[in-house]
Design a protein around this motif. Structure first.
Motif, mmCIF file in Angstrom:
data_model
loop_
_atom_site.group_PDB
_atom_site.id
_atom_site.type_symbol
_atom_site.label_atom_id
_atom_site.label_comp_id
_atom_site.label_asym_id
_atom_site.label_seq_id
_atom_site.Cartn_x
_atom_site.Cartn_y
_atom_site.Cartn_z
ATOM 1 N N UNK A 47 0.842 -1.189 0.000
ATOM 2 C CA UNK A 47 0.000 0.000 0.000
ATOM 3 C C UNK A 47 0.877 1.237 0.000
ATOM 4 N N UNK A 48 0.564 2.167 -0.890
ATOM 5 C CA UNK A 48 1.311 3.416 -0.993
ATOM 6 C C UNK A 48 0.299 4.557 -0.969
ATOM 7 N N UNK A 49 0.265 5.287 0.128
ATOM 8 C CA UNK A 49 -0.705 6.356 0.350
ATOM 9 C C UNK A 49 -2.115 5.814 0.136
ATOM 10 N N UNK A 50 -2.794 6.198 -0.936
ATOM 11 C CA UNK A 50 -4.172 5.759 -1.157
ATOM 12 C C UNK A 50 -4.282 4.639 -2.187
ATOM 13 N N UNK A 51 -3.156 4.126 -2.644
ATOM 14 C CA UNK A 51 -3.185 3.118 -3.696
ATOM 15 C C UNK A 51 -2.680 1.779 -3.188
ATOM 16 N N UNK A 52 -3.262 0.721 -3.714
ATOM 17 C CA UNK A 52 -2.827 -0.631 -3.396
ATOM 18 C C UNK A 52 -2.173 -1.209 -4.652
ATOM 19 N N UNK A 53 -0.944 -1.708 -4.500
ATOM 20 C CA UNK A 53 -0.194 -2.253 -5.625
ATOM 21 C C UNK A 53 0.009 -3.754 -5.424
ATOM 22 N N UNK A 54 -0.102 -4.508 -6.480
ATOM 23 C CA UNK A 54 0.222 -5.933 -6.449
ATOM 24 C C UNK A 54 1.555 -6.117 -7.153
ATOM 25 N N UNK A 55 2.440 -6.906 -6.511
ATOM 26 C CA UNK A 55 3.779 -7.118 -7.040
ATOM 27 C C UNK A 55 4.061 -8.598 -7.192
ATOM 28 N N UNK A 56 4.867 -8.901 -8.177
ATOM 29 C CA UNK A 56 5.413 -10.243 -8.330
ATOM 30 C C UNK A 56 6.905 -10.048 -8.506
ATOM 31 N N UNK A 57 7.681 -10.678 -7.633
ATOM 32 C CA UNK A 57 9.109 -10.429 -7.593
ATOM 33 C C UNK A 57 9.870 -11.746 -7.545
ATOM 34 N N UNK A 58 10.943 -11.842 -8.320
ATOM 35 C CA UNK A 58 11.819 -13.012 -8.295
ATOM 36 C C UNK A 58 13.042 -12.683 -7.456
ATOM 37 N N UNK A 59 13.343 -13.554 -6.500
ATOM 38 C CA UNK A 59 14.524 -13.360 -5.655
ATOM 39 C C UNK A 59 15.323 -14.650 -5.636
ATOM 40 N N UNK A 60 16.609 -14.532 -5.409
ATOM 41 C CA UNK A 60 17.481 -15.700 -5.311
ATOM 42 C C UNK A 60 17.414 -16.252 -3.894
ATOM 43 N N UNK A 61 17.503 -17.571 -3.791
ATOM 44 C CA UNK A 61 17.472 -18.222 -2.478
ATOM 45 C C UNK A 61 18.547 -17.673 -1.546
ATOM 46 N N UNK A 62 19.747 -17.422 -2.085
ATOM 47 C CA UNK A 62 20.832 -16.961 -1.225
ATOM 48 C C UNK A 62 20.665 -15.528 -0.739
ATOM 49 N N UNK A 63 19.717 -14.765 -1.293
ATOM 50 C CA UNK A 63 19.471 -13.408 -0.800
ATOM 51 C C UNK A 63 18.434 -13.396 0.328
ATOM 52 N N UNK A 64 17.792 -14.539 0.572
ATOM 53 C CA UNK A 64 16.789 -14.632 1.639
ATOM 54 C C UNK A 64 17.513 -14.857 2.962
ATOM 55 N N UNK A 65 17.301 -13.921 3.890
ATOM 56 C CA UNK A 65 17.938 -14.014 5.194
ATOM 57 C C UNK A 65 17.058 -14.671 6.232
ATOM 58 N N UNK A 66 15.737 -14.525 6.100
ATOM 59 C CA UNK A 66 14.805 -15.102 7.072
ATOM 60 C C UNK A 66 13.438 -15.265 6.429
ATOM 61 N N UNK A 67 12.716 -16.274 6.879
ATOM 62 C CA UNK A 67 11.340 -16.504 6.442
ATOM 63 C C UNK A 67 10.512 -16.740 7.690
ATOM 64 N N UNK A 68 9.422 -16.013 7.804
ATOM 65 C CA UNK A 68 8.511 -16.178 8.938
ATOM 66 C C UNK A 68 7.123 -16.465 8.408
ATOM 67 N N UNK A 69 6.334 -17.125 9.224
ATOM 68 C CA UNK A 69 4.943 -17.366 8.875
ATOM 69 C C UNK A 69 4.107 -17.253 10.133
ATOM 70 N N UNK A 70 2.875 -16.901 9.967
ATOM 71 C CA UNK A 70 1.968 -16.727 11.098
ATOM 72 C C UNK A 70 1.411 -18.088 11.486
ATOM 73 N N UNK A 71 1.539 -18.426 12.756
ATOM 74 C CA UNK A 71 0.996 -19.687 13.238
ATOM 75 C C UNK A 71 -0.484 -19.569 13.561
ATOM 76 N N UNK A 72 -0.869 -18.452 14.160
ATOM 77 C CA UNK A 72 -2.272 -18.246 14.524
ATOM 78 C C UNK A 72 -2.498 -16.759 14.758
ATOM 79 N N UNK A 73 -3.738 -16.361 14.757
ATOM 80 C CA UNK A 73 -4.077 -14.989 15.080
ATOM 81 C C UNK A 73 -5.504 -14.958 15.611
#
Length: 99
Positions: A47-73
């Protein structure tokens, strides 16, 4: 191991939070769209100010430092009696007891 974990999240269509080491930023609530070799394609909304943007991005595995996921809410407005506990879950979704 990271690739297997990401593949699992892709199959479950589970949103993840990814920290990119090389860019020092988080991608929030992304879905893993594709895994091919050492490339991961992520789809997310920003979200940027009043606009919502959808993105699709390719990243390399070695550039990923951490991955988190929500267990519950749960909602802060929920009364304690309305919160589901372990006993309310279907047996197939319960974690095996340790002991």
């Amino acid at each position: 191991m990271l690739q297997r974990r990401l593949y699992r999240y892709q199959c479950e269509q589970r949103p993840i939070w990814v920290f990119l080491r090389d860019q020092q930023r988080w991608i929030e609530e992304a879905l893993v769209v594709e895994l091919e070799g050492d490339l991961v394609t992520l789809r997310y909304d920003a979200e940027d100010e009043d606009e919502l943007h959808s993105w699709e991005e390719c990243v390399r595995l070695d550039s990923i430092g951490a991955v988190s996921t929500r267990l519950a809410y749960f909602s802060r407005n929920t009364l304690p009696d309305e919160i589901e506990v372990t006993g309310d879950c279907p047996e197939s979704e319960q974690l095996p007891s340790q002991g």
